[in-house]
Design a protein around this motif. Structure first.
Motif, PDB file in Angstrom:
ATOM      1  N   ASN A 169       0.810  -1.222   0.000  1.00  0.00           N
ATOM      2  CA  ASN A 169       0.000   0.000   0.000  1.00  0.00           C
ATOM      3  C   ASN A 169       0.841   1.269   0.000  1.00  0.00           C
ATOM      4  OD1 ASN A 169      -2.385  -1.550   0.115  1.00  0.00           O
ATOM      5  ND2 ASN A 169      -2.216  -1.717   2.354  1.00  0.00           N
ATOM      6  N   GLY A 170       2.136   1.113  -0.223  1.00  0.00           N
ATOM      7  CA  GLY A 170       3.009   2.278  -0.282  1.00  0.00           C
ATOM      8  C   GLY A 170       3.449   2.802   1.060  1.00  0.00           C
ATOM      9  N   GLU A 171       3.244   2.041   2.133  1.00  0.00           N
ATOM     10  CA  GLU A 171       3.630   2.487   3.466  1.00  0.00           C
ATOM     11  C   GLU A 171       5.044   2.008   3.795  1.00  0.00           C
ATOM     12  OE1 GLU A 171       0.738   0.852   6.058  1.00  0.00           O
ATOM     13  OE2 GLU A 171      -0.977   1.824   5.096  1.00  0.00           O
ATOM     14  N   SER A 172       5.724   2.775   4.611  1.00  0.00           N
ATOM     15  CA  SER A 172       7.033   2.389   5.124  1.00  0.00           C
ATOM     16  C   SER A 172       7.068   2.647   6.624  1.00  0.00           C
ATOM     17  CB  SER A 172       8.154   3.170   4.419  1.00  0.00           C
ATOM     18  OG  SER A 172       7.985   4.556   4.619  1.00  0.00           O
ATOM     19  N   VAL A 173       7.967   1.963   7.286  1.00  0.00           N
ATOM     20  CA  VAL A 173       8.061   2.067   8.743  1.00  0.00           C
ATOM     21  C   VAL A 173       9.432   2.623   9.111  1.00  0.00           C
ATOM     22  CG1 VAL A 173       7.961   0.820  10.933  1.00  0.00           C
ATOM     23  CG2 VAL A 173       6.492   0.122   9.027  1.00  0.00           C
ATOM     24  N   THR A 174       9.453   3.610   9.976  1.00  0.00           N
ATOM     25  CA  THR A 174      10.703   4.235  10.423  1.00  0.00           C
ATOM     26  C   THR A 174      10.745   4.270  11.944  1.00  0.00           C
ATOM     27  OG1 THR A 174      10.698   5.650   8.461  1.00  0.00           O
ATOM     28  CG2 THR A 174      12.179   6.259  10.251  1.00  0.00           C
ATOM     29  N   LYS A 175      11.843   3.806  12.506  1.00  0.00           N
ATOM     30  CA  LYS A 175      12.060   3.858  13.949  1.00  0.00           C
ATOM     31  C   LYS A 175      13.465   4.402  14.207  1.00  0.00           C
ATOM     32  CE  LYS A 175       8.113   1.883  15.054  1.00  0.00           C
ATOM     33  NZ  LYS A 175       7.060   2.598  15.795  1.00  0.00           N
ATOM     34  N   LEU A 211       6.183  -8.129  -3.586  1.00  0.00           N
ATOM     35  CA  LEU A 211       7.608  -7.908  -3.362  1.00  0.00           C
ATOM     36  C   LEU A 211       8.270  -7.053  -4.432  1.00  0.00           C
ATOM     37  CD1 LEU A 211       8.759 -11.470  -2.169  1.00  0.00           C
ATOM     38  CD2 LEU A 211       8.318  -9.457  -0.766  1.00  0.00           C
ATOM     39  N   ILE A 212       7.967  -7.325  -5.710  1.00  0.00           N
ATOM     40  CA  ILE A 212       8.693  -6.658  -6.796  1.00  0.00           C
ATOM     41  C   ILE A 212       8.285  -5.190  -6.923  1.00  0.00           C
ATOM     42  CG2 ILE A 212       9.170  -6.660  -9.260  1.00  0.00           C
ATOM     43  CD1 ILE A 212       8.830  -9.681  -9.234  1.00  0.00           C
ATOM     44  N   GLU A 213       6.993  -4.916  -6.972  1.00  0.00           N
ATOM     45  CA  GLU A 213       6.543  -3.525  -7.133  1.00  0.00           C
ATOM     46  C   GLU A 213       7.003  -2.617  -5.988  1.00  0.00           C
ATOM     47  OE1 GLU A 213       2.388  -3.213  -7.861  1.00  0.00           O
ATOM     48  OE2 GLU A 213       2.458  -4.297  -9.761  1.00  0.00           O
ATOM     49  N   PRO A 214       6.862  -3.023  -4.710  1.00  0.00           N
ATOM     50  CA  PRO A 214       7.374  -2.142  -3.638  1.00  0.00           C
ATOM     51  C   PRO A 214       8.881  -1.909  -3.727  1.00  0.00           C
ATOM     52  CG  PRO A 214       5.849  -3.761  -2.752  1.00  0.00           C
ATOM     53  CD  PRO A 214       6.116  -4.165  -4.158  1.00  0.00           C
ATOM     54  N   ALA A 215       9.642  -2.940  -4.166  1.00  0.00           N
ATOM     55  CA  ALA A 215      11.092  -2.760  -4.302  1.00  0.00           C
ATOM     56  C   ALA A 215      11.417  -1.758  -5.408  1.00  0.00           C
ATOM     57  CB  ALA A 215      11.759  -4.104  -4.589  1.00  0.00           C
ATOM     58  N   ILE A 216      10.688  -1.833  -6.539  1.00  0.00           N
ATOM     59  CA  ILE A 216      10.904  -0.883  -7.627  1.00  0.00           C
ATOM     60  C   ILE A 216      10.570   0.533  -7.173  1.00  0.00           C
ATOM     61  CG2 ILE A 216      10.121  -0.203  -9.924  1.00  0.00           C
ATOM     62  CD1 ILE A 216       9.676  -3.150 -10.534  1.00  0.00           C
ATOM     63  N   ALA A 217       9.489   0.661  -6.420  1.00  0.00           N
ATOM     64  CA  ALA A 217       9.105   1.987  -5.906  1.00  0.00           C
ATOM     65  C   ALA A 217      10.180   2.554  -4.992  1.00  0.00           C
ATOM     66  CB  ALA A 217       7.776   1.887  -5.167  1.00  0.00           C
ATOM     67  N   GLY A 247       6.358   6.684  -8.146  1.00  0.00           N
ATOM     68  CA  GLY A 247       5.161   6.541  -7.324  1.00  0.00           C
ATOM     69  C   GLY A 247       4.539   5.170  -7.518  1.00  0.00           C
ATOM     70  N   ASP A 248       3.226   5.139  -7.666  1.00  0.00           N
ATOM     71  CA  ASP A 248       2.530   3.867  -7.890  1.00  0.00           C
ATOM     72  C   ASP A 248       1.898   3.836  -9.281  1.00  0.00           C
ATOM     73  OD1 ASP A 248       0.677   5.787  -7.476  1.00  0.00           O
ATOM     74  OD2 ASP A 248      -0.468   4.717  -5.933  1.00  0.00           O
ATOM     75  N   SER A 249       2.562   4.498 -10.241  1.00  0.00           N
ATOM     76  CA  SER A 249       1.997   4.625 -11.581  1.00  0.00           C
ATOM     77  C   SER A 249       2.366   3.476 -12.503  1.00  0.00           C
ATOM     78  CB  SER A 249       2.469   5.939 -12.212  1.00  0.00           C
ATOM     79  OG  SER A 249       3.891   5.945 -12.309  1.00  0.00           O
ATOM     80  N   PHE A 250       2.813   2.380 -11.958  1.00  0.00           N
ATOM     81  CA  PHE A 250       3.188   1.250 -12.805  1.00  0.00           C
ATOM     82  C   PHE A 250       2.630  -0.033 -12.214  1.00  0.00           C
ATOM     83  CE2 PHE A 250       6.352   1.799  -9.577  1.00  0.00           C
ATOM     84  CZ  PHE A 250       6.657   0.519  -9.161  1.00  0.00           C
TER      85      PHE A 250
END
Length: 798
Positions: free
Chosen positions: A54-60, A500-506, A513-516
């Motif tokens: 969903n395009g989210e990332s986690v930062t700590k 796995l592949i699409e989030p890595a490319i992003a 963005g998420d245009s692909f």
């Protein structure tokens, strides 16, 4: 500390308990105690997949050195998550495999698993760190832990050689990478990868941009064994097979790939990045596949194949940089190249991990990896043969396995790269599809050699150390799981496309963005890629069946001109040069050493005083000099001169003691009785010890009693005395800050409850300093006591 930080540090924490388990639970294989952690970590990281889709990332963030901009910030995005899953997933399978591969009766297992966990934790730190300095710290930990793993069988010369070689090359690259990171920090005033990416549009105009790019790539190329730094990886195959399956298929050698992918948003807009990454990658692909064919050891073939496959992925990342110069909606070269890179990264981990384990099984059950001694094992080891077919055919790029899909995408990217109209690709770009096709022919060839030279042909029992048989089921579980993934991904590639592949490319190019949408399927019609594949198979088969007729071409290459020979000769030359240089000053003479030390002191400190114009002389704030001080100074001078001209050791010792006692009288005059008492004690003990030592020495001869003048001694002594005096006068004449003595006067009684200011300083304000001094004295006393006791014990025994 967050769970993410704990996940990275947990392998390091577990290493503390492994020796105790190994010692008190010898009946249980240590691997069972270790196995739960990578399985647990793999399950933990799986929960991040939905958020990444969903395009989210986690930062700590964990504060470390905020004043220098260095914090332990963990960042989980598509790229970091992909590598974390590979590290923990393949790590769990490798630990399971090692339980059956390594005998608990013959091996020192606790050290093996300690090294393995150190490496696992270091790799997780590399791929999940947002701060470049923290990333570098973990990066060097991977070099250190891999050195220990490669040299695990340290009694073997080849293991020690391979470990040293990998350490020297990768650490050299790591230090270069650190320099590149520092330049990036200077350019952007931050070490955060995310903040650097946010400033990516302004960085190319900075004069340090190209030096930073070159230094970062040097670190990536050395770690991922790119030409000409690939020479360390084949020698690293002396490590146990589980180590090879882990380090050299899915983790360590992929660290450089990760670095290039992570740095792509910063550097990919430049021609230098595209040509260096893609160029070195395609050359490495060709050279590794070409050299793999001539190898006779199965692990050596896989080692050079790993070099080749890493070059393939690197070239795809380089070509993918073209996305910054094209409208994504109009040209999908970026989608093809970078999707192929990420996809093949996953595929390579599956088929290469299984193949290393297959080779380990062959070695374990036959006692050899030499293909000249092997043959006809298919009937003895049918399951292993099946696994070898799946792994090698996928590596060769044959359907219906996952390697075929990413290889076709690789061909597509290389063909389209030849038509790019940027950075002179329209002229030199034709080399990419040509070298890609030729390298694929050799890839097909060595894949066929691995499987058919080992499992078909004539059975040679007289050449084998053991009677071959199928491996135990425990040793087969891990390669079966990996081979199953090869088939599953081959038939259903889109199971990992969106997850796995699409989030890595992003993550690699966030501007998209998420245009692909990634959609992988087998048949695209009768395209040029299909014809290239058919040509690879046809030419590869011809070369395989005529191997004996043309393989002599490898003998045409002069051995003196090989990179390995260059490395060995370079190392020998450096060692000999260092030895000769050491002999110039390591003469065994204490006088010479003192001349070097004091000469350096005079030049460095004196030069600093002159260059910085730092000398100052101001006695206006000093106390008046009294008669007693003048008398003591004259006495000290007289004692010093007496030492120089004394013809008797006893006279020299007494004069030296007189100088020391004069110093203690100075302390009395300056109202420092504790220092005076310490000085008196030290001088008394020193004089007594000198007398005891010199009592046993022979008397001076007439020649020794004659004083000989040495100009060097005069220059050094006058120089040191002058420099120390000048520094003391300058320090006393310069008042940059108010004296701290007022602070002690005001706070000694109120804060520490003591009227004796010196005692309060030693016990309270500088309590730890005093404690450590006492500790050092205690250790020295214990050491002296132990030596005296040892000497007395030996005397009684005598």
């Amino acid at each position: 500390m967050s769970l993410l930080h704990l996940a990275i540090l947990s392998p390091f924490i577990l290493t503390v308990f492994i020796p105790f388990f190994y010692k008190y639970a010898r009946q249980i294989h240590t691997g069972w105690f270790v196995l739960f952690l990578p399985v647990l970590l793999f399950g933990y990281f799986l929960q991040f997949i939905n958020g990444n889709m969903n395009g989210e990332s986690v930062t700590k963030t964990l504060k470390w050195i905020p004043s220098l901009g260095i914090d332990f910030t963990v960042y989980v995005d598509g790229l970091g998550l992909l590598f974390a899953l590979l590290i923990t997933g393949i790590g769990a399978l490798v630990v399971l495999y090692s339980i059956y591969y390594l005998s608990k009766e013959k091996e020192i297992l606790h050290t093996f698993y300690i090294y393995l966990l150190l490496f696992m934790g270091a790799m997780l730190g590399v791929v999940l760190s947002d701060n470049l300095i923290v990333l570098y710290t973990f990066w060097e930990l991977t070099s250190l832990s891999s050195f220990l793993l490669i040299g695990y069988w340290y009694d073997r010369e080849k293991s020690r050689y391979g470990a040293q070689k990998s350490m020297l090359i990768t650490v050299f690259g790591g230090l270069s990478m650190l320099a590149g990171f520092i330049l990036l920090g200077i350019m952007a005033d931050t070490f955060s990868v995310r903040e650097l990416i946010a400033q990516a549009n302004t960085l190319p105009d900075h004069p340090l941009f190209i030096p930073a790019l070159l230094l970062v790539l040097l670190g990536a190329f050395t770690k991922s064994a790119q030409f000409p730094f690939h020479i360390w990886l084949p020698d690293a195959m002396e490590a146990p097979t589980p180590v090879s399956a882990y380090l050299h298929s899915a983790t360590m050698v992929k660290a450089g790939i990760y670095l290039v992918a992570r740095m792509s948003p910063i550097f990919a807009g430049s021609a230098e990045w595209l040509w260096l990454v893609a160029g070195f990658g395609i050359v490495t692909l060709f050279w590794g596949s070409f050299l793999a064919v001539k190898q006779t050891d199965l692990k050596s073939i896989l080692a050079f194949s790993t070099v080749s496959q890493l070059g393939l992925i690197m070239s795809l990342l380089g070509i993918g940089a073209a996305a910054l110069h094209y409208d994504f909606l109009d040209d999908n070269i970026y989608l093809t190249a970078t999707t192929a890179a990420v996809f093949h990264l996953i595929n390579h981990a599956t088929f290469k991990g299984s193949l290393f384990m297959v080779v380990g099984i062959v070695d374990h059950e036959t006692g050899t990896r030499d293909i000249r001694k092997l043959g006809g094992l298919m009937s003895f080891m049918p399951i292993t043969f099946t696994l070898a077919i799946i792994g090698t055919f996928s590596m060769a790029g044959l359907p219906p396995f996952n390697g075929f899909l990413s290889k076709e995408m690789f061909f597509t990217a290389m063909v389209r790269a030849a038509s790019l109209d940027i950075f002179n690709m329209e002229t030199w770009g034709i080399l990419f599809p040509v070298l890609a096709w030729v390298a694929s022919v050799f890839t097909f060839l060595y894949s066929m050699i691995i499987v058919f030279k080992t499992f078909t042909g004539k059975y040679k029992p007289e050449e084998l150390d053991k009677k071959p048989h199928e491996a135990p089921i425990g040793m087969l579980i891990s390669p079966i799981i990996l081979a199953s993934l090869v088939i599953i991904i081959g038939f259903f590639p889109n199971l990992i496309a969106q997850s796995l592949i699409e989030p890595a490319i992003a993550s690699i190019h966030p501007m998209l963005g998420d245009s692909f949408l990634v959609n992988i399927y087998f048949w695209h019609g009768w395209t040029i890629e299909v014809y290239m594949t058919l040509g690879v198979i046809l030419v590869g088969l011809v070369l395989f069946f005529t191997l004996a007729k043309w393989s002599n071409i490898y003998n045409w290459f002069p051995k003196r001109l090989t990179l390995n020979n260059l490395y060995d000769n370079g190392l020998i030359t450096m060692e000999r040069s260092a030895y000769k240089f050491n002999n110039l000053y390591m003469t065994g003479s204490i006088r010479n050493y003192l001349v070097f030390i004091f000469g350096f002191l005079i030049v460095s400190l004196g030069g600093t005083l002159i260059v910085k114009n730092a000398f100052s002389f101001d006695i206006s704030a000093g106390a008046p000099i009294g008669l007693y001080e003048v008398v003591l100074v004259l006495a000290m001078i007289a004692g010093t001169v007496t030492i120089l001209f004394a013809k008797s050791r006893l006279t020299a010792i007494i004069a030296l003691g007189a100088v020391g006692y004069s110093v203690s009288l100075f302390y009395v005059l300056f109202r420092a009785p504790d220092l005076a008492l310490t000085q008196l004690l030290v001088e008394t003990v020193s004089v007594a010890l000198f007398l005891l030592c010199f009592y046993h020495l022979p008397e001076y001869t007439k020649k020794q009693k004659r004083l000989t003048f040495r100009l060097t001694n005069l220059i050094i002594s006058l120089g040191v005395g002058t420099i120390v005096t000048l520094i003391a006068l300058s320090a006393n004449s310069t008042r940059m800050f108010n004296s701290i003595s007022s602070y002690f006067i005001e706070n000694s009684y109120t804060e520490a409850g003591g009227k004796n200011m010196v005692n309060v300083i030693l016990v309270d304000f500088r309590g730890f300093d005093t404690l450590f001094e006492i500790t050092v004295l205690g250790i020295a006393a214990l050491g002296i006591y132990a030596m005296i006791k040892l000497r007395l014990t030996r005397g009684r025994e005598g």
